[in-house]
Motif scaffolding. Structure first.
Motif, mmCIF file in Angstrom:
data_model
loop_
_atom_site.group_PDB
_atom_site.id
_atom_site.type_symbol
_atom_site.label_atom_id
_atom_site.label_comp_id
_atom_site.label_asym_id
_atom_site.label_seq_id
_atom_site.Cartn_x
_atom_site.Cartn_y
_atom_site.Cartn_z
ATOM 1 N N ASP A 1 0.828 -1.206 0.000
ATOM 2 C CA ASP A 1 0.000 0.000 0.000
ATOM 3 C C ASP A 1 0.865 1.259 0.000
ATOM 4 O O ASP A 1 0.489 2.282 -0.578
ATOM 5 C CB ASP A 1 -0.906 0.032 1.233
ATOM 6 C CG ASP A 1 -1.744 -1.223 1.364
ATOM 7 O OD1 ASP A 1 -2.303 -1.655 0.346
ATOM 8 O OD2 ASP A 1 -1.842 -1.767 2.483
ATOM 9 N N TYR A 2 2.008 1.164 0.653
ATOM 10 C CA TYR A 2 2.905 2.316 0.789
ATOM 11 C C TYR A 2 4.350 1.876 0.578
ATOM 12 O O TYR A 2 4.704 0.711 0.780
ATOM 13 C CB TYR A 2 2.778 2.953 2.180
ATOM 14 C CG TYR A 2 1.470 3.651 2.428
ATOM 15 C CD1 TYR A 2 1.348 5.031 2.251
ATOM 16 C CD2 TYR A 2 0.347 2.932 2.839
ATOM 17 C CE1 TYR A 2 0.140 5.677 2.473
ATOM 18 C CE2 TYR A 2 -0.870 3.564 3.060
ATOM 19 C CZ TYR A 2 -0.967 4.935 2.880
ATOM 20 O OH TYR A 2 -2.169 5.584 3.091
ATOM 21 N N ILE A 3 5.172 2.818 0.185
ATOM 22 C CA ILE A 3 6.619 2.632 0.146
ATOM 23 C C ILE A 3 7.229 3.742 0.992
ATOM 24 O O ILE A 3 6.943 4.927 0.774
ATOM 25 C CB ILE A 3 7.170 2.690 -1.292
ATOM 26 C CG1 ILE A 3 6.623 1.530 -2.113
ATOM 27 C CG2 ILE A 3 8.702 2.670 -1.277
ATOM 28 C CD1 ILE A 3 7.028 1.567 -3.590
ATOM 29 N N ALA A 4 8.027 3.354 1.998
ATOM 30 C CA ALA A 4 8.699 4.328 2.862
ATOM 31 C C ALA A 4 10.203 4.132 2.706
ATOM 32 O O ALA A 4 10.712 3.020 2.878
ATOM 33 C CB ALA A 4 8.284 4.122 4.316
ATOM 34 N N TYR A 5 10.904 5.200 2.385
ATOM 35 C CA TYR A 5 12.323 5.086 2.035
ATOM 36 C C TYR A 5 13.083 6.265 2.632
ATOM 37 O O TYR A 5 12.585 7.390 2.653
ATOM 38 C CB TYR A 5 12.479 5.093 0.514
ATOM 39 C CG TYR A 5 13.748 4.462 -0.002
ATOM 40 C CD1 TYR A 5 13.790 3.106 -0.301
ATOM 41 C CD2 TYR A 5 14.900 5.224 -0.190
ATOM 42 C CE1 TYR A 5 14.948 2.518 -0.790
ATOM 43 C CE2 TYR A 5 16.067 4.647 -0.673
ATOM 44 C CZ TYR A 5 16.080 3.289 -0.966
ATOM 45 O OH TYR A 5 17.229 2.707 -1.447
ATOM 46 N N TYR A 6 14.296 5.973 3.117
ATOM 47 C CA TYR A 6 15.137 7.060 3.634
ATOM 48 C C TYR A 6 16.389 7.175 2.785
ATOM 49 O O TYR A 6 17.159 6.218 2.649
ATOM 50 C CB TYR A 6 15.545 6.816 5.083
ATOM 51 C CG TYR A 6 16.503 7.880 5.590
ATOM 52 C CD1 TYR A 6 16.014 9.104 6.039
ATOM 53 C CD2 TYR A 6 17.877 7.670 5.588
ATOM 54 C CE1 TYR A 6 16.882 10.094 6.483
ATOM 55 C CE2 TYR A 6 18.741 8.653 6.030
ATOM 56 C CZ TYR A 6 18.243 9.864 6.473
ATOM 57 O OH TYR A 6 19.105 10.850 6.893
ATOM 58 N N GLU B 1 9.814 6.064 -10.026
ATOM 59 C CA GLU B 1 10.279 5.239 -11.143
ATOM 60 C C GLU B 1 10.686 3.854 -10.645
ATOM 61 O O GLU B 1 10.380 2.848 -11.294
ATOM 62 C CB GLU B 1 11.457 5.925 -11.835
ATOM 63 C CG GLU B 1 12.023 5.163 -13.025
ATOM 64 C CD GLU B 1 10.995 4.932 -14.129
ATOM 65 O OE1 GLU B 1 11.115 3.900 -14.823
ATOM 66 O OE2 GLU B 1 10.066 5.755 -14.288
ATOM 67 N N TRP B 2 11.364 3.808 -9.508
ATOM 68 C CA TRP B 2 11.713 2.502 -8.929
ATOM 69 C C TRP B 2 10.456 1.705 -8.613
ATOM 70 O O TRP B 2 10.389 0.502 -8.878
ATOM 71 C CB TRP B 2 12.519 2.692 -7.640
ATOM 72 C CG TRP B 2 13.919 3.181 -7.849
ATOM 73 C CD1 TRP B 2 14.570 3.332 -9.030
ATOM 74 C CD2 TRP B 2 14.838 3.583 -6.823
ATOM 75 N NE1 TRP B 2 15.835 3.812 -8.822
ATOM 76 C CE2 TRP B 2 16.037 3.972 -7.484
ATOM 77 C CE3 TRP B 2 14.767 3.664 -5.449
ATOM 78 C CZ2 TRP B 2 17.148 4.442 -6.780
ATOM 79 C CZ3 TRP B 2 15.878 4.112 -4.737
ATOM 80 C CH2 TRP B 2 17.052 4.496 -5.397
ATOM 81 N N ALA B 3 9.449 2.361 -8.053
ATOM 82 C CA ALA B 3 8.196 1.689 -7.712
ATOM 83 C C ALA B 3 7.525 1.134 -8.961
ATOM 84 O O ALA B 3 6.971 0.026 -8.948
ATOM 85 C CB ALA B 3 7.269 2.656 -6.988
ATOM 86 N N VAL C 1 7.697 8.989 1.381
ATOM 87 C CA VAL C 1 6.568 8.066 1.516
ATOM 88 C C VAL C 1 5.717 8.145 0.253
ATOM 89 O O VAL C 1 5.241 9.222 -0.122
ATOM 90 C CB VAL C 1 5.709 8.375 2.748
ATOM 91 C CG1 VAL C 1 4.502 7.428 2.799
ATOM 92 C CG2 VAL C 1 6.521 8.242 4.033
ATOM 93 N N LEU C 2 5.575 7.005 -0.431
ATOM 94 C CA LEU C 2 4.701 6.916 -1.604
ATOM 95 C C LEU C 2 3.430 6.161 -1.197
ATOM 96 O O LEU C 2 3.481 5.210 -0.411
ATOM 97 C CB LEU C 2 5.383 6.152 -2.742
ATOM 98 C CG LEU C 2 6.702 6.689 -3.279
ATOM 99 C CD1 LEU C 2 7.147 5.859 -4.490
ATOM 100 C CD2 LEU C 2 6.617 8.164 -3.636
#
Length: 469
Positions: A426-431, A442-444, A464-465
């Motif tokens: 549902d979400y992508i969280a990245y630091y 683009e990675w997603a 956060v996507l």
């Protein structure tokens, strides 16, 4: 040796029994370890994914479910990676306090408890002052601090068990020594070899005068070896999707010459060995047969092709610290009858020397941070992480990299970035401070072509996507 100690403060007299020394020392170290661990978590400075993995496992146990860690792969049962059923003991505490801080406090407590048998054994054999010196040096040792600095790992259960076992060995309480060693079989699969080594030490020390005990110890040797081979050959493969033990591949390839893997990184391995024996024992510990117990751990580490196993950087040396320090105690006792006067004098002053070395090294080690004001203040990174990750609702499925992991595992289903096995989060969280939203989108798109994501929020390196379809 255990008489009360009196200190005068004005008209008051304070009596401190020598019997309390190990426990007071352990209490001080518990507070120090907890400060380091919890402040790192609150500052969002986790160094690896392990805290998240173990929280997922303990969380599963706490809810009476199979021990799954989605970070290792969706639905991955952790017993197919490492055999550590001892983690079940943390489940009741996590159920009451569902936060990764529960694991960090438990680790701090378990490691601090190991200070008690080390100090107690040293004081009994060497006297109060030298016992406290060795206990302090042990609690400050670089191997212990490395484990505390590594968030959380199951080996925190092994550290006090090994210390208690070797305390019993030094007191010639052979059966308690073996009984304290046996639970190591439930901590991690490779510790079966350590159990076998402890059993061998008891065999060596009892064979001539206590043959019945030696026979029991020999049975423990066999039990440790059999448990190791059954665990890595049967139990772990039965839970592993690939039907094997994944860590065999880190050993030398079959086509390599026997022993050739031990020569790889020889400089790093020698450096690790010197770190184990010089600042902690002044090179005196090899005079004790207790040092046999470090061989199994060093053997698999030095045979590994993974360079991180060779170094002193991670948590791998923590289980060796009680062994080398209690081997030092045994070596000092043995050296008292040496014909060399200089060696007797060296051993006599060594407890103070190893404490001085530990204190000097601590100026650049994690425990030094307890004296820094910044340790007790919120950091911009911690605040940014809290703000950004609050955009992820409870119960969501989230794909993450390292820093967001332990901030989300208590309330979300968390997957490792790039290892979702087709499951669309549902979400992508990245630091990553150097990242841009467009790059992450683009990675997603590349990882999940059937889904569309939009930028939900970003704050000081946190991205956060949110999935829109």
């Amino acid at each position: 040796m255990f008489g009360p100690k009196r200190r005068v403060f004005g008209k008051r007299t304070l009596r401190v029994s020598a019997r309390l020394d190990p426990y007071l020392l352990a209490a001080v170290f518990f507070v120090a370890y907890a400060i380091v661990s919890i402040s790192r978590y609150l500052h969002a400075e986790s160094r690896s994914w392990d805290l998240g993995i173990f929280e997922q496992v303990v969380r599963s146990y706490a809810h009476l479910q199979a021990p799954v860690s989605d970070l290792k792969g969706p639905g991955f049962v952790i017993l197919g990676d490492h055999f550590s059923p001892v983690l079940l003991l943390l489940a009741p505490f996590y159920r009451l306090f569902p936060t990764p801080v529960t694991l960090l406090v438990a680790q701090s407590l378990l490691v601090a408890l190991s200070v008690v048998p080390v100090t107690r054994a040293a004081a009994r054999l060497l006297g109060r002052a030298r016992g406290v010196a060795i206990g302090g040096a042990y609690g400050l040792s670089w191997g212990i601090q490395g484990a505390i600095d590594f968030d959380f790992h199951e080996i925190c259960f092994a550290v006090p068990l090994i210390a208690l076992s070797f305390e019993a060995v030094l007191a010639q309480r052979w059966r308690p020594a073996l009984l304290w060693a046996l639970p190591l079989l439930l901590v991690k699969e490779d510790l079966g070899l350590t159990v076998a080594a402890i059993g061998l030490i008891v065999v060596i020390r009892t064979w001539r005068e206590h043959q019945a005990t030696a026979q029991i110890a020999f049975a423990v040797v066999i039990t440790g070896l059999l448990t190791f081979f059954v665990t890595v050959g049967v139990i772990i493969p039965s839970f592993n999707d690939g039907g094997g033990y994944d860590y065999w591949v880190k050993l030398a390839p079959e086509e390599s010459a026997p022993g050739s893997a031990l020569l790889n990184g020889a400089g790093d391995k020698l450096r690790t060995l010197l770190w184990l024996l010089v600042p902690t024992t002044g090179l005196l510990a090899p005079r004790s047969p207790l040092l046999i117990a470090i061989v199994p751990t060093l053997a698999w580490r030095f045979a590994s092709q993974d360079e991180s196993h060779w170094s002193t950087f991670w948590h791998y040396d923590a289980i060796l610290m009680p062994i080398v320090f209690l081997a030092l105690v045994d070596a000092i006792v043995r050296t008292r009858v040496s014909a060399r006067a200089w060696l007797r004098a060296y051993a006599f002053h060594l407890p103070a020397a190893v404490l001085a070395a530990a204190l000097a090294l601590t100026t650049t080690r994690p425990l030094a941070s307890i004296f820094e004001v910044a340790t007790y203040k919120p950091t911009p990174a911690g605040k940014a992480g809290a703000r950004a990750l609050s955009a992820v609702p409870d119960g969501a499925t989230v794909e993450v990299n390292v820093r967001p992991i332990s901030q989300l595992t208590r309330r979300c289903r968390v997957l490792w970035f790039g290892n979702t096995a087709g499951l669309v989060p549902d979400y992508i969280a990245y630091y990553d401070r150097a990242l841009t939203g467009d790059i992450l989108i683009e990675w997603a798109k590349q990882m999940h072509p059937s889904a569309t994501y939009r930028l939900k929020t970003h704050d000081n390196g946190y991205w956060v996507l949110q999935r829109t379809r």
